[in-house]
Scaffold this motif. Structure first.
Motif, PDB file in Angstrom:
ATOM      1  N   THR A 171       0.836  -1.192   0.000  1.00 55.98           N
ATOM      2  CA  THR A 171       0.000   0.000   0.000  1.00 55.98           C
ATOM      3  C   THR A 171       0.876   1.249   0.000  1.00 55.98           C
ATOM      4  OG1 THR A 171      -0.113  -0.067   2.416  1.00 55.98           O
ATOM      5  CG2 THR A 171      -1.913  -1.101   1.197  1.00 55.98           C
ATOM      6  N   VAL A 172       0.508   2.232  -0.821  1.00 51.54           N
ATOM      7  CA  VAL A 172       1.240   3.494  -0.919  1.00 51.54           C
ATOM      8  C   VAL A 172       0.240   4.649  -1.008  1.00 51.54           C
ATOM      9  CG1 VAL A 172       3.282   2.502  -2.019  1.00 51.54           C
ATOM     10  CG2 VAL A 172       1.378   3.279  -3.433  1.00 51.54           C
ATOM     11  N   PRO A 173       0.656   5.867  -0.649  1.00 48.04           N
ATOM     12  CA  PRO A 173      -0.248   7.012  -0.763  1.00 48.04           C
ATOM     13  C   PRO A 173      -0.693   7.259  -2.203  1.00 48.04           C
ATOM     14  CG  PRO A 173       1.634   7.561   0.618  1.00 48.04           C
ATOM     15  CD  PRO A 173       1.940   6.241  -0.035  1.00 48.04           C
ATOM     16  N   ILE A 174      -1.840   7.893  -2.358  1.00 51.40           N
ATOM     17  CA  ILE A 174      -2.339   8.247  -3.688  1.00 51.40           C
ATOM     18  C   ILE A 174      -1.566   9.438  -4.246  1.00 51.40           C
ATOM     19  CG2 ILE A 174      -4.353   9.195  -4.905  1.00 51.40           C
ATOM     20  CD1 ILE A 174      -6.094   7.457  -3.031  1.00 51.40           C
ATOM     21  N   GLY A 175      -1.235  10.409  -3.387  1.00 52.01           N
ATOM     22  CA  GLY A 175      -0.451  11.558  -3.833  1.00 52.01           C
ATOM     23  C   GLY A 175      -1.064  12.872  -3.383  1.00 52.01           C
ATOM     24  N   VAL A 176      -1.685  13.579  -4.317  1.00 50.29           N
ATOM     25  CA  VAL A 176      -2.388  14.832  -4.017  1.00 50.29           C
ATOM     26  C   VAL A 176      -3.879  14.594  -4.227  1.00 50.29           C
ATOM     27  CG1 VAL A 176      -2.719  17.256  -4.630  1.00 50.29           C
ATOM     28  CG2 VAL A 176      -0.423  16.253  -4.689  1.00 50.29           C
ATOM     29  N   ILE A 177      -4.657  14.836  -3.191  1.00 56.56           N
ATOM     30  CA  ILE A 177      -6.105  14.626  -3.244  1.00 56.56           C
ATOM     31  C   ILE A 177      -6.796  15.981  -3.158  1.00 56.56           C
ATOM     32  CG2 ILE A 177      -8.105  13.596  -2.100  1.00 56.56           C
ATOM     33  CD1 ILE A 177      -6.282  11.365  -1.114  1.00 56.56           C
ATOM     34  N   GLY A 178      -7.672  16.241  -4.104  1.00 57.55           N
ATOM     35  CA  GLY A 178      -8.477  17.457  -4.077  1.00 57.55           C
ATOM     36  C   GLY A 178      -9.864  17.137  -3.559  1.00 57.55           C
ATOM     37  N   CYS A 220      -1.102  14.649   0.372  1.00 63.26           N
ATOM     38  CA  CYS A 220      -1.347  16.090   0.491  1.00 63.26           C
ATOM     39  C   CYS A 220      -2.786  16.379   0.067  1.00 63.26           C
ATOM     40  CB  CYS A 220      -0.385  16.873  -0.387  1.00 63.26           C
ATOM     41  SG  CYS A 220       1.324  16.825   0.210  1.00 63.26           S
ATOM     42  N   VAL A 221      -3.332  17.515   0.523  1.00 62.79           N
ATOM     43  CA  VAL A 221      -4.731  17.799   0.242  1.00 62.79           C
ATOM     44  C   VAL A 221      -4.915  19.239  -0.238  1.00 62.79           C
ATOM     45  CG1 VAL A 221      -5.310  18.461   2.633  1.00 62.79           C
ATOM     46  CG2 VAL A 221      -7.102  17.583   1.120  1.00 62.79           C
ATOM     47  N   LEU A 222      -5.712  19.371  -1.294  1.00 67.57           N
ATOM     48  CA  LEU A 222      -6.130  20.670  -1.817  1.00 67.57           C
ATOM     49  C   LEU A 222      -7.610  20.823  -1.515  1.00 67.57           C
ATOM     50  CD1 LEU A 222      -5.512  23.234  -3.463  1.00 67.57           C
ATOM     51  CD2 LEU A 222      -6.126  21.939  -5.529  1.00 67.57           C
ATOM     52  N   LEU A 223      -7.956  21.835  -0.729  1.00 65.23           N
ATOM     53  CA  LEU A 223      -9.322  22.028  -0.250  1.00 65.23           C
ATOM     54  C   LEU A 223     -10.010  23.139  -1.023  1.00 65.23           C
ATOM     55  CD1 LEU A 223      -8.325  22.105   3.500  1.00 65.23           C
ATOM     56  CD2 LEU A 223      -9.526  20.212   2.431  1.00 65.23           C
ATOM     57  N   ARG A 224     -11.242  22.870  -1.437  1.00 64.57           N
ATOM     58  CA  ARG A 224     -12.053  23.927  -2.030  1.00 64.57           C
ATOM     59  C   ARG A 224     -13.437  23.846  -1.413  1.00 64.57           C
ATOM     60  NH1 ARG A 224     -16.301  26.863  -4.408  1.00 64.57           N
ATOM     61  NH2 ARG A 224     -15.427  28.399  -5.850  1.00 64.57           N
ATOM     62  N   GLY A 225     -13.640  24.630  -0.344  1.00 66.64           N
ATOM     63  CA  GLY A 225     -14.941  24.688   0.287  1.00 66.64           C
ATOM     64  C   GLY A 225     -15.834  25.672  -0.433  1.00 66.64           C
ATOM     65  N   ILE A 274      -0.927  21.017   2.990  1.00 63.75           N
ATOM     66  CA  ILE A 274      -2.337  21.401   2.884  1.00 63.75           C
ATOM     67  C   ILE A 274      -2.437  22.772   2.244  1.00 63.75           C
ATOM     68  CG2 ILE A 274      -2.253  22.273   5.270  1.00 63.75           C
ATOM     69  CD1 ILE A 274      -5.255  21.752   5.482  1.00 63.75           C
ATOM     70  N   SER A 275      -3.426  22.945   1.385  1.00 61.59           N
ATOM     71  CA  SER A 275      -3.641  24.231   0.740  1.00 61.59           C
ATOM     72  C   SER A 275      -5.137  24.438   0.533  1.00 61.59           C
ATOM     73  CB  SER A 275      -2.905  24.309  -0.600  1.00 61.59           C
ATOM     74  OG  SER A 275      -2.915  25.622  -1.109  1.00 61.59           O
ATOM     75  N   LEU A 276      -5.577  25.680   0.723  1.00 65.84           N
ATOM     76  CA  LEU A 276      -6.986  26.035   0.579  1.00 65.84           C
ATOM     77  C   LEU A 276      -7.172  26.980  -0.594  1.00 65.84           C
ATOM     78  CD1 LEU A 276      -9.954  26.235   1.743  1.00 65.84           C
ATOM     79  CD2 LEU A 276      -9.128  28.253   3.007  1.00 65.84           C
ATOM     80  N   ILE A 277      -8.090  26.641  -1.480  1.00 63.92           N
ATOM     81  CA  ILE A 277      -8.504  27.570  -2.537  1.00 63.92           C
ATOM     82  C   ILE A 277      -9.584  28.462  -1.944  1.00 63.92           C
ATOM     83  CG2 ILE A 277      -9.586  27.791  -4.804  1.00 63.92           C
ATOM     84  CD1 ILE A 277      -8.543  24.985  -5.459  1.00 63.92           C
ATOM     85  N   ILE A 328      -2.922  16.749  -9.658  1.00 62.99           N
ATOM     86  CA  ILE A 328      -3.891  16.176  -8.720  1.00 62.99           C
ATOM     87  C   ILE A 328      -4.175  14.732  -9.121  1.00 62.99           C
ATOM     88  CG2 ILE A 328      -6.200  16.391  -7.717  1.00 62.99           C
ATOM     89  CD1 ILE A 328      -6.135  19.354  -8.406  1.00 62.99           C
ATOM     90  N   ASP A 329      -4.114  13.830  -8.145  1.00 57.53           N
ATOM     91  CA  ASP A 329      -4.281  12.404  -8.433  1.00 57.53           C
ATOM     92  C   ASP A 329      -5.710  11.914  -8.250  1.00 57.53           C
ATOM     93  OD1 ASP A 329      -1.361  11.490  -8.821  1.00 57.53           O
ATOM     94  OD2 ASP A 329      -1.288  12.638  -6.965  1.00 57.53           O
TER      95      ASP A 329
END
Length: 413
Positions: free
Chosen positions: A111-118, A141-146, A175-178, A196-197
């Motif tokens: 098992t390995v991480p997916i990468g960047v998840i939005g 890592c995560v890209l957030l867009r609320g 972590i980053s927020l749009i 983005i993966d």
């Protein structure tokens, strides 16, 4: 270069280090973030008050404002979820499948991480913390867009998260927020395959349909919840009333709330008056012609059977039996959460096997479909699709597979 691409490049770079971070470092980062959230809770609550005030000015219905609102108890709940995730096993670089071929090659399925998840989500600032904690522990890592309705809350939460990360071994760049409310930014996000993966949408039907239709990045479909409860003729009526009330009334604005009630014709005249007496002061009941003869319900239309109300409204239909109920659910349900209330083991097993949904219950409220309630510490969403992940998505659904093959000079003939 657009702002979102700059954010994605930063996340992609940070994901390389996070993917190989050890469990101790990730857990320490989560502890520091939990502490930071408590230290900054007054600022977070002040920011949330601005969002709630604006939502009321825009006439958002109260059940949705409840999803938006943060309280000290809810912030404490976020912190408890983080500590639960800390206690869970690290899902990265694990294998329960290793074998050796006749030629001596040893193959491991790791098992390995997916990468960047939005993640794109609506009016639920708690998702900001859940998404961060789960992605960090799973090495992503995560890209957030609320949504714009929770913009002040999300800014305050992400700021607190980053303050915590500054005191940890993990970079705050994971972590980053749009915070741009322009919907064009979302469309751009959906096509950034280079950075983005995976995209996970959380929200209503319109949001999820838009993401699925426009994304070129792989997407997991989540969350629309036209959830049913079927009361079988053998059901314990008193328990049934309690369960239905909980599933409908406790938090009507969430995706695992009951929206449709199906009642066996043999118990309808017993159950429905008792349920009506219990919940009609809060819940508008819309019934089929038979239900309307028993209780003072508004007439249900064809549209009601497919509706996710997210409000104090319940569609009620009297059915001939188990087969009718299953057929109705498989026609109108959204493959989220479905329940049967019964004392008949055969009927329970038939319902469990034949209903097409991510979670299926016997004698319990649909409100338990939740990553925290399932012991996952939180969730990235509730997948209603059938590939990769289904149901509440915790740590195990946020990793992918890498095959490692170890040899000793083998060549293929």
């Amino acid at each position: 270069m657009s702002t979102i691409i700059k954010q994605c490049k930063m996340l992609k770079k940070a994901s390389e280090a996070l993917a190989i971070a050890d469990t101790k470092s990730k857990n320490e980062a989560l502890k520091q973030v939990a502490t930071s959230l408590l230290q900054h809770q007054e600022t977070i609550l002040e920011a949330n008050d601005k969002d709630v005030e604006k939502a009321r000015e825009n006439n958002m219905k109260e059940s949705l404002i409840d999803r938006l609102r943060l309280t000290r108890d809810r912030i404490n709940g976020m912190v408890e979820s983080i500590h639960m995730i800390i206690d869970l096993k690290d899902p990265v670089w694990k294998s329960n499948n290793v074998w050796t071929l006749e030629n001596g090659l040893t193959i491991s399925k790791m098992t390995v991480p997916i990468g960047v998840i939005g993640i794109i989500y609506e009016s639920r600032p708690n998702v900001t913390v859940d998404a961060f904690a789960l992605t960090l522990k799973s090495g992503n890592c995560v890209l957030l867009r609320g949504s714009s309705t929770s913009l002040h809350s999300n800014r305050a939460l992400v700021k607190a998260i980053k303050e915590g990360l500054k005191n940890s071994p993990i970079s705050e760049e994971v972590i980053s927020l749009i915070d741009d409310a322009d919907r064009a930014v979302v469309k751009e996000m959906l096509t950034l395959n280079e950075y983005i993966d995976l995209i996970i949408p959380r929200g209503g039907k319109d949001l999820i349909d838009m993401v699925v239709k426009n994304a070129t990045v792989p997407t997991i479909e989540t969350g629309i919840g036209n959830c049913h409860i079927f009361v079988d003729e053998s059901a314990n009526i008193e328990k049934a009333v309690d369960i239905i009330e909980n599933a409908k009334v406790q938090r009507p604005g969430v995706c695992n709330a009951c929206e449709s009630l199906l009642v066996h014709k043999e118990v309808a005249s017993d159950l429905l008056p008792k349920l009506y007496e219990r919940i009609s002061h809060k819940v508008e009941m819309r019934g089929c012609s038979i239900a309307k003869e028993i209780i003072d319900a508004k007439p249900a239309t064809e549209e009601d059977w497919a509706e996710e109300y997210l409000d104090y409204i319940l569609a009620v239909k009297v059915v001939a039996g188990l087969e009718d109920a299953i057929e109705h659910i498989n026609q109108y349900g959204t493959k989220h959460s479905e329940a049967i209330l019964t004392e008949n083991l055969t009927n329970a097993n038939s319902f469990l096997r034949q209903v097409d949904a991510a979670t299926v219950y016997v004698n319990a409220s649909t409100r338990f479909t939740d990553g925290g309630e399932f012991g996952f510490g939180g969730e990235m969403g509730i997948s209603t699709q059938k590939m990769h992940a289904r149901g509440p998505m915790g740590l195990d659904e946020l990793v992918t597979i890498k095959y490692t093959i170890v040899g000793n000079g083998q060549i293929r003939g």
